[in-house]
Design a protein around this motif. Structure first.
Motif, mmCIF file in Angstrom:
data_model
loop_
_atom_site.group_PDB
_atom_site.id
_atom_site.type_symbol
_atom_site.label_atom_id
_atom_site.label_comp_id
_atom_site.label_asym_id
_atom_site.label_seq_id
_atom_site.Cartn_x
_atom_site.Cartn_y
_atom_site.Cartn_z
ATOM 1 N N ILE A 7 16.651 54.463 65.965
ATOM 2 C CA ILE A 7 15.594 53.459 65.474
ATOM 3 C C ILE A 7 16.040 52.000 66.088
ATOM 4 O O ILE A 7 15.326 51.382 66.788
ATOM 5 N N ILE A 8 17.489 51.730 65.878
ATOM 6 C CA ILE A 8 18.015 50.551 66.219
ATOM 7 C C ILE A 8 18.218 50.770 67.881
ATOM 8 O O ILE A 8 18.013 49.755 68.561
ATOM 9 N N HIS A 9 18.591 51.670 68.105
ATOM 10 C CA HIS A 9 18.835 51.759 69.824
ATOM 11 C C HIS A 9 17.330 51.628 70.386
ATOM 12 O O HIS A 9 17.305 50.679 71.553
ATOM 13 N N LEU A 14 13.893 48.194 74.047
ATOM 14 C CA LEU A 14 12.702 47.314 74.309
ATOM 15 C C LEU A 14 12.832 45.603 74.134
ATOM 16 O O LEU A 14 12.398 44.871 75.086
ATOM 17 N N PHE A 15 13.830 45.292 73.271
ATOM 18 C CA PHE A 15 14.164 43.845 73.458
ATOM 19 C C PHE A 15 15.000 43.676 74.597
ATOM 20 O O PHE A 15 14.592 42.490 75.330
ATOM 21 N N LEU A 16 16.021 44.224 75.201
ATOM 22 C CA LEU A 16 16.533 44.173 76.319
ATOM 23 C C LEU A 16 15.613 43.876 77.458
ATOM 24 O O LEU A 16 15.985 43.214 78.272
ATOM 25 N N LEU A 55 21.366 36.201 74.810
ATOM 26 C CA LEU A 55 20.492 37.320 74.192
ATOM 27 C C LEU A 55 20.883 38.454 75.095
ATOM 28 O O LEU A 55 20.831 39.445 74.617
ATOM 29 N N THR A 56 20.897 38.362 76.354
ATOM 30 C CA THR A 56 20.898 39.603 77.272
ATOM 31 C C THR A 56 22.320 40.095 76.987
ATOM 32 O O THR A 56 22.556 41.379 76.783
ATOM 33 N N THR A 57 23.100 39.286 76.932
ATOM 34 C CA THR A 57 24.676 39.769 76.574
ATOM 35 C C THR A 57 24.884 40.535 75.378
ATOM 36 O O THR A 57 25.205 41.540 75.249
ATOM 37 N N TRP A 58 24.128 39.847 74.293
ATOM 38 C CA TRP A 58 24.360 40.521 72.872
ATOM 39 C C TRP A 58 23.616 41.925 73.033
ATOM 40 O O TRP A 58 24.034 42.615 72.298
ATOM 41 N N SER A 59 22.508 41.631 73.402
ATOM 42 C CA SER A 59 21.568 42.941 73.487
ATOM 43 C C SER A 59 22.336 43.971 74.247
ATOM 44 O O SER A 59 22.021 45.275 73.844
ATOM 45 N N ALA A 60 22.923 43.693 75.270
ATOM 46 C CA ALA A 60 23.536 44.934 76.190
ATOM 47 C C ALA A 60 24.751 45.478 75.104
ATOM 48 O O ALA A 60 25.170 46.311 75.466
ATOM 49 N N VAL A 61 25.542 44.589 74.626
ATOM 50 C CA VAL A 61 26.519 45.005 73.816
ATOM 51 C C VAL A 61 25.949 45.796 72.779
ATOM 52 O O VAL A 61 26.697 47.204 72.553
#
Length: 96
Positions: A7-9, A14-16, A55-61
C-alpha cells in the motif's frame, strides 16, 4: 507487513509520478528570462523548483526502500513459489 508495504509502495508511486509531472523542464528558465510566466508562479521562480526537487528526492528514496523491502520479504516468504514450480519436465528417449 507485506500488505502494508504494498500500500505504501503504490501511494509513493502515484505521488512520485505526480511530482515528476509537475516539474518544469530546464527550457522553462529561458522562457522566464524573456518575461514568460516567471513572476506568476505560486512558490516564486526558484521556490517551487527546490520544493519539488526535495519532494522528488525523498519520494524516490522511499520508493527504493519499499522496493528492496518487498523483494527481501517476498524471497523469505514461505508461500512464495516460482512460476516454473508446477512445470513437470518429461524426458523422452533420444531418437535414433
Amino acid at each position: 507487513m507485506i500488505v502494508l508495504l504494498v500500500i505504501i509502495h503504490v501511494v509513493v508511486c502515484l505521488f512520485l509520478t505526480g511530482v515528476v509531472l509537475l516539474q518544469q523542464g530546464k527550457s522553462a528558465d529561458m522562457a522566464a528570462a524573456f518575461g514568460g510566466q516567471g513572476s506568476q508562479t505560486a512558490f516564486g521562480p526558484r521556490g517551487a523548483a527546490n520544493l519539488l526537487t526535495r519532494l522528488t528526492t525523498w519520494s524516490a528514496v522511499v520508493f527504493m526502500i519499499t522496493s528492496i523491502s518487498l523483494t527481501v520479504l517476498m524471497s523469505r516468504s514461505a508461500n512464495h513459489r516460482s512460476v516454473l514450480s508446477d512445470l513437470q519436465t518429461q524426458s523422452s528417449p533420444a531418437k535414433k
